[in-house]
Every structure is written in C-alpha cells, then in structure tokens.
Design a protein around this motif. Structure first.
Motif, PDB file in Angstrom:
ATOM      1  N   GLU A 228       0.845  -1.220   0.000  1.00 59.14           N
ATOM      2  CA  GLU A 228       0.000   0.000   0.000  1.00 59.14           C
ATOM      3  C   GLU A 228       0.864   1.247   0.000  1.00 59.14           C
ATOM      4  OE1 GLU A 228      -3.507   0.832   2.512  1.00 59.14           O
ATOM      5  OE2 GLU A 228      -3.328  -1.262   3.085  1.00 59.14           O
ATOM      6  N   LEU A 229       1.935   1.184   0.804  1.00 60.25           N
ATOM      7  CA  LEU A 229       2.805   2.352   0.939  1.00 60.25           C
ATOM      8  C   LEU A 229       3.600   2.593  -0.346  1.00 60.25           C
ATOM      9  CD1 LEU A 229       3.147   4.300   3.258  1.00 60.25           C
ATOM     10  CD2 LEU A 229       5.183   3.052   3.968  1.00 60.25           C
ATOM     11  N   GLN A 230       3.945   1.486  -1.041  1.00 61.18           N
ATOM     12  CA  GLN A 230       4.669   1.642  -2.319  1.00 61.18           C
ATOM     13  C   GLN A 230       3.805   2.405  -3.315  1.00 61.18           C
ATOM     14  OE1 GLN A 230       6.608  -1.597  -4.275  1.00 61.18           O
ATOM     15  NE2 GLN A 230       7.491  -2.360  -2.369  1.00 61.18           N
ATOM     16  N   ILE A 231       2.510   2.048  -3.359  1.00 63.34           N
ATOM     17  CA  ILE A 231       1.589   2.726  -4.290  1.00 63.34           C
ATOM     18  C   ILE A 231       1.476   4.207  -3.920  1.00 63.34           C
ATOM     19  CG2 ILE A 231      -0.824   2.802  -5.107  1.00 63.34           C
ATOM     20  CD1 ILE A 231      -0.860  -0.277  -4.570  1.00 63.34           C
ATOM     21  N   TYR A 232       1.389   4.464  -2.601  1.00 61.93           N
ATOM     22  CA  TYR A 232       1.245   5.850  -2.126  1.00 61.93           C
ATOM     23  C   TYR A 232       2.499   6.665  -2.495  1.00 61.93           C
ATOM     24  CZ  TYR A 232       0.294   9.734   1.050  1.00 61.93           C
ATOM     25  OH  TYR A 232       0.073  10.975   1.590  1.00 61.93           O
ATOM     26  N   ALA A 233       3.696   6.045  -2.293  1.00 64.53           N
ATOM     27  CA  ALA A 233       4.955   6.744  -2.609  1.00 64.53           C
ATOM     28  C   ALA A 233       5.006   7.093  -4.094  1.00 64.53           C
ATOM     29  CB  ALA A 233       6.136   5.863  -2.223  1.00 64.53           C
ATOM     30  N   GLN A 234       4.538   6.151  -4.935  1.00 60.67           N
ATOM     31  CA  GLN A 234       4.517   6.404  -6.398  1.00 60.67           C
ATOM     32  C   GLN A 234       3.590   7.568  -6.709  1.00 60.67           C
ATOM     33  OE1 GLN A 234       3.425   2.759  -8.336  1.00 60.67           O
ATOM     34  NE2 GLN A 234       5.470   1.889  -8.116  1.00 60.67           N
ATOM     35  N   LYS A 235       2.410   7.551  -6.047  1.00 53.74           N
ATOM     36  CA  LYS A 235       1.429   8.611  -6.269  1.00 53.74           C
ATOM     37  C   LYS A 235       2.003   9.991  -5.935  1.00 53.74           C
ATOM     38  CE  LYS A 235      -3.069   9.498  -4.638  1.00 53.74           C
ATOM     39  NZ  LYS A 235      -4.032   9.115  -3.633  1.00 53.74           N
ATOM     40  N   LEU A 236       2.850  10.020  -4.898  1.00 57.19           N
ATOM     41  CA  LEU A 236       3.461  11.296  -4.492  1.00 57.19           C
ATOM     42  C   LEU A 236       4.690  11.634  -5.350  1.00 57.19           C
ATOM     43  CD1 LEU A 236       3.445  11.003  -0.577  1.00 57.19           C
ATOM     44  CD2 LEU A 236       1.824  12.237  -2.002  1.00 57.19           C
ATOM     45  N   GLY A 237       5.077  10.699  -6.201  1.00 56.18           N
ATOM     46  CA  GLY A 237       6.258  10.915  -7.055  1.00 56.18           C
ATOM     47  C   GLY A 237       7.560  10.810  -6.282  1.00 56.18           C
ATOM     48  N   LEU A 238       7.573  10.006  -5.213  1.00 55.66           N
ATOM     49  CA  LEU A 238       8.792   9.886  -4.404  1.00 55.66           C
ATOM     50  C   LEU A 238       9.712   8.812  -4.993  1.00 55.66           C
ATOM     51  CD1 LEU A 238       7.214  10.016  -0.825  1.00 55.66           C
ATOM     52  CD2 LEU A 238       8.546  11.811  -1.939  1.00 55.66           C
ATOM     53  N   PRO A 239      10.989   9.148  -5.191  1.00 54.67           N
ATOM     54  CA  PRO A 239      11.913   8.176  -5.807  1.00 54.67           C
ATOM     55  C   PRO A 239      12.444   7.186  -4.773  1.00 54.67           C
ATOM     56  CG  PRO A 239      13.045  10.235  -5.364  1.00 54.67           C
ATOM     57  CD  PRO A 239      11.649  10.399  -4.841  1.00 54.67           C
ATOM     58  N   ALA A 240      11.577   6.405  -4.137  1.00 58.82           N
ATOM     59  CA  ALA A 240      12.038   5.487  -3.087  1.00 58.82           C
ATOM     60  C   ALA A 240      11.116   4.288  -2.965  1.00 58.82           C
ATOM     61  CB  ALA A 240      12.060   6.237  -1.750  1.00 58.82           C
ATOM     62  N   VAL A 241      11.725   3.112  -2.767  1.00 59.02           N
ATOM     63  CA  VAL A 241      10.927   1.915  -2.457  1.00 59.02           C
ATOM     64  C   VAL A 241      11.398   1.265  -1.161  1.00 59.02           C
ATOM     65  CG1 VAL A 241      10.151   1.310  -4.803  1.00 59.02           C
ATOM     66  CG2 VAL A 241      12.362   0.473  -3.969  1.00 59.02           C
ATOM     67  N   THR A 242      12.544   1.745  -0.645  1.00 54.32           N
ATOM     68  CA  THR A 242      13.001   1.229   0.658  1.00 54.32           C
ATOM     69  C   THR A 242      13.086   2.392   1.634  1.00 54.32           C
ATOM     70  OG1 THR A 242      15.344   1.630   0.241  1.00 54.32           O
ATOM     71  CG2 THR A 242      14.485  -0.529  -0.425  1.00 54.32           C
ATOM     72  N   PHE A 243      13.169   2.061   2.925  1.00 51.89           N
ATOM     73  CA  PHE A 243      13.205   3.099   3.948  1.00 51.89           C
ATOM     74  C   PHE A 243      14.463   3.968   3.792  1.00 51.89           C
ATOM     75  CE2 PHE A 243      14.069   4.731   8.211  1.00 51.89           C
ATOM     76  CZ  PHE A 243      12.892   5.441   8.385  1.00 51.89           C
ATOM     77  N   GLY A 244      15.612   3.320   3.516  1.00 55.26           N
ATOM     78  CA  GLY A 244      16.876   4.054   3.366  1.00 55.26           C
ATOM     79  C   GLY A 244      16.807   5.061   2.219  1.00 55.26           C
ATOM     80  N   GLU A 245      16.188   4.645   1.105  1.00 52.76           N
ATOM     81  CA  GLU A 245      16.074   5.564  -0.056  1.00 52.76           C
ATOM     82  C   GLU A 245      15.207   6.767   0.307  1.00 52.76           C
ATOM     83  OE1 GLU A 245      16.474   2.081  -3.496  1.00 52.76           O
ATOM     84  OE2 GLU A 245      14.523   2.990  -3.087  1.00 52.76           O
ATOM     85  N   LEU A 246      14.168   6.500   1.097  1.00 58.28           N
ATOM     86  CA  LEU A 246      13.284   7.603   1.496  1.00 58.28           C
ATOM     87  C   LEU A 246      14.029   8.580   2.423  1.00 58.28           C
ATOM     88  CD1 LEU A 246      10.419   8.819   1.420  1.00 58.28           C
ATOM     89  CD2 LEU A 246       9.932   7.550   3.500  1.00 58.28           C
ATOM     90  N   VAL A 247      14.848   8.024   3.338  1.00 58.77           N
ATOM     91  CA  VAL A 247      15.626   8.889   4.246  1.00 58.77           C
ATOM     92  C   VAL A 247      16.542   9.788   3.403  1.00 58.77           C
ATOM     93  CG1 VAL A 247      17.451   8.909   6.005  1.00 58.77           C
ATOM     94  CG2 VAL A 247      15.539   7.337   6.223  1.00 58.77           C
ATOM     95  N   ASP A 248      17.217   9.199   2.399  1.00 55.06           N
ATOM     96  CA  ASP A 248      18.119  10.001   1.546  1.00 55.06           C
ATOM     97  C   ASP A 248      17.348  11.120   0.856  1.00 55.06           C
ATOM     98  OD1 ASP A 248      20.221   8.423   2.250  1.00 55.06           O
ATOM     99  OD2 ASP A 248      20.013   7.061   0.541  1.00 55.06           O
ATOM    100  N   HIS A 249      16.178  10.773   0.320  1.00 55.09           N
ATOM    101  CA  HIS A 249      15.373  11.787  -0.392  1.00 55.09           C
ATOM    102  C   HIS A 249      14.943  12.882   0.582  1.00 55.09           C
ATOM    103  CE1 HIS A 249      12.529  13.642  -3.068  1.00 55.09           C
ATOM    104  NE2 HIS A 249      11.583  13.501  -2.135  1.00 55.09           N
ATOM    105  N   PHE A 250      14.484  12.470   1.765  1.00 56.35           N
ATOM    106  CA  PHE A 250      14.008  13.440   2.749  1.00 56.35           C
ATOM    107  C   PHE A 250      15.137  14.406   3.155  1.00 56.35           C
ATOM    108  CE2 PHE A 250      13.879  14.309   7.375  1.00 56.35           C
ATOM    109  CZ  PHE A 250      12.854  15.248   7.356  1.00 56.35           C
TER     110      PHE A 250
END
Ligand code: SF4
Length: 351
Positions: A228-250
């Motif tokens: 569910e969260l992967q779909i949400y991240a895609q919807k927001l256009g976030l370039p991340a599928v793992t927690f570490g990638e999201l931390v880097d983006h943030f």
C-alpha cells in the motif's frame, strides 16, 4: 502559625501511614530517604527504562516532577487512568480537529513494519516542508534530532509565516479553567516550545544525518515498503521503495529547502469546555539558558544525580502533589513531610 502547620502535617502523615499499614513510620523513613527506592544502583534511568531516545513531552513532564516520571514507568496503569480522566482526551480531539482542518485529505494505512510507520511520517513531513516553503500553515509537524548527545522526538502543533515573513511556531494548550496557567505549569510549556525550536532549527540547518536517524531509531535501511505504501509513494512521485532511499530523499529535501529558523514562539491557551481563546503568550528564547536547563534534566537520565520531586515546603510548588495520582503512595512526599516535622520540632525546641 508554625505549631498549627506542624500539627496538620503530622495528621496528614498519620493518615497516609494508616493507608499503608504494612510499613511502619521508621521503615518508611529509612527506606525512602532521598527516594533511594526509586533508583537502581549501576543503572541509569535511560538503561533502566530501556530508553534509546526521549520525547520533548517527557522532558516537560520531568520539569513538573521527576519522581512522578519514575512512578509513571513503575505504575503505568495509574498514568493511563489519569490520562483517561484528565483533559488530555479533550485536548487531543481539539488537536485532531485542527489537524484535519489544515489537512482534510489525510490518508490512513495499515502498516506492517516499524519502517513503514516511520516512512509514512517522513512522507508526510516531506510534503509539509514543501507546504511551509510555499507559504502554507502546517500542523502536527514532526521534529527530531540530537540535543546534548540525546536523540529527541517531538511534534509541533503549528508552523506558519506571519505577515512580516517571520516563521512562527505555535503550541496549542487546552485549559479546564478559563485563565492563563500558573507559572509552575507554563514552565514546562516554555521548555517544550524552546526545545521544538532547537530541533526544527537544527533540521533545516542540515544537522540531521542518515546515521542519526537509522541508529537512534533502530530502523533498517533495506526494508522495502509494504504494497500500500509503495503505491502511495509512487502517487506522491517519491523516488524510493526502501526506507533508506526515502531517508536520503528526505534529507535532500531538507538540505535544499532554504527554510529559515523559527523567529517566534507562541503559546495559545484554549478553554476546554467552550473552545474559546483564553489567551496567548509570546515566549522569549535564550539558547544558552535553555541548553543549560536541558543538561540539568539530562543529568537525571544519565544517572549523574538523584531524581528531584516537588519541594513540599514551597507553597508555590506543594499544590502539584494534590493533583498527582501517586500522592497517597508517594515516598518522596512522605519522607519530605516527615523532615518538615522533624525540623519543625527541632526549631520549636531551640526557640
Ligand atoms: Fe511528585 Fe508530589 Fe506526585 Fe510525589 S506526589 S510524584 S512529589 S507530584
């Protein structure tokens, strides 16, 4: 009159002792001197209560009474009961209503892992940083980071730019009385907004690191989001599928957002029953003083000093115990009241 006060205190202690007949007055005094039974040798409170990090609200509770904080860990059911009875519930619904007002499209997910839960917070936070930058008012803004060597977490009620372009941090407080709080209560509120400012400023000034976030919160960078969260991240256009990638983006977003430090700290008091404004206070910020205060509080968590309870001899403080769910069984209070009697008797003898 000293004699009358002493007689009243003695009567109160006898009442307390009657409620706990298994302990004699002597046992109570010797066992509880300096609240020794509330501390454990060779273990700091951080270790004893299994704390890797602290919350800002925890520190504010500590500014009220450190013995109460310890009882909160030792007797959590009493704390839960107190929260149910108190204004906290009404306060939470007022907060929630305000949050939904600012963010009517709030989404909810069933999260599978701790990383999913923290990822959802980071996604919301990334959106809030952009919103704030675009001039929007944001509510329930998470702040975190290392202060004086300890990782702290907190949630700011409101952040917005005023007409003069200053960044305002506002904390909402609910009151059962239609009046501004006693100085002993506002002390914790001042500490809270001051710490929020320190955390927010260090976040936008680039002090946050990937290692801090992952290590202190014990999160796994390679953990992939739930479906569910992967779909949400895609919807927001976030370039991340793992927690570490999201931390880097943030961290990228945070480092390049050019948000300024907080300029103004405001406390807004709302009357619980009517929902009307009781009043606002603008809080002065003195970083050196606040950090010194913070180091004093952390000395307790690091086991560098004994916990301190309410000064029962000080009329400005003693009333706190009458609002405390641990009042009747509090060893600190009983032993301090005993000391008042002993000192009073000595004084009377020498007079
Ligand atoms: Fe602190 Fe007073 Fe409660 Fe004891 S009774 S925990 S001293 S507030």
């Amino acid at each position: 009159d000293d004699g009358q006060t002493l007689a009243k205190t003695e009567e109160m202690i006898n009442g307390l002792i009657k409620k706990r007949p298994h302990l004699s007055r002597f046992e109570r005094l010797s066992k509880n001197r300096s609240a020794a039974c509330l501390t454990v040798p060779d273990q700091t409170p951080m270790e004893r209560f299994n704390k890797r990090h602290l919350s800002v609200t925890q520190l504010c509770e500590q500014s009220w009474c450190e013995i109460k904080v310890i009882y909160g860990f030792l007797q959590p059911h009493v704390k839960r009961r107190e929260m149910k009875k108190s204004a906290v519930i009404t306060g939470s619904s007022i907060h929630l209503a305000r949050e939904l007002e600012a963010n009517p499209d709030a989404v909810t997910f069933v999260v599978q892992t701790r990383e999913d839960r923290e990822a959802l917070k980071l996604m919301k936070l990334t959106q809030m940083v952009s919103g704030l930058k675009a001039g929007q008012l944001v509510r329930e803004f998470p702040v975190f980071g290392v202060l004086e060597g300890v990782f702290f977490l907190g949630v700011v009620d409101e952040l917005y730019h005023n007409e003069s372009g200053e960044l305002v941090l506002k904390e909402l407080k609910t009151r059962s009385h239609n009046s501004l709080p006693h100085p002993a209560q506002s002390k914790g509120h001042f500490l809270q907004v001051g710490l929020y400012k320190l955390l927010f400023d260090s976040m936008v000034q680039g002090s946050m690191t990937r290692l801090n976030l992952l290590q202190y919160l014990k999160l796994q960078p390679h953990q992939a989001f739930g479906s569910e969260l992967q779909i949400y991240a895609q919807k927001l256009g976030l370039p991340a599928v793992t927690f570490g990638e999201l931390v880097d983006h943030f961290l990228n977003v945070l480092n390049f957002c050019n948000l300024q430090a907080v300029n103004k700290l405001t406390l807004e008091y709302i009357h619980q029953r009517s929902g009307s404004l009781v009043g606002s206070i603008e809080v002065e910020f003195n970083e050196a003083q606040l950090r010194a205060e913070l180091r004093g509080y952390l000395a307790f968590w690091r086991g560098q000093r004994e916990p301190q309870g309410v000064d029962v001899e000080n009329i400005e403080e003693a009333w706190k115990c009458s609002m405390c769910p641990y009042e009747e069984s509090c060893d600190w209070r009983t032993s301090k009241l005993q000391e008042v009697i002993v000192d009073g008797n000595k004084k009377t003898r020498f007079d």
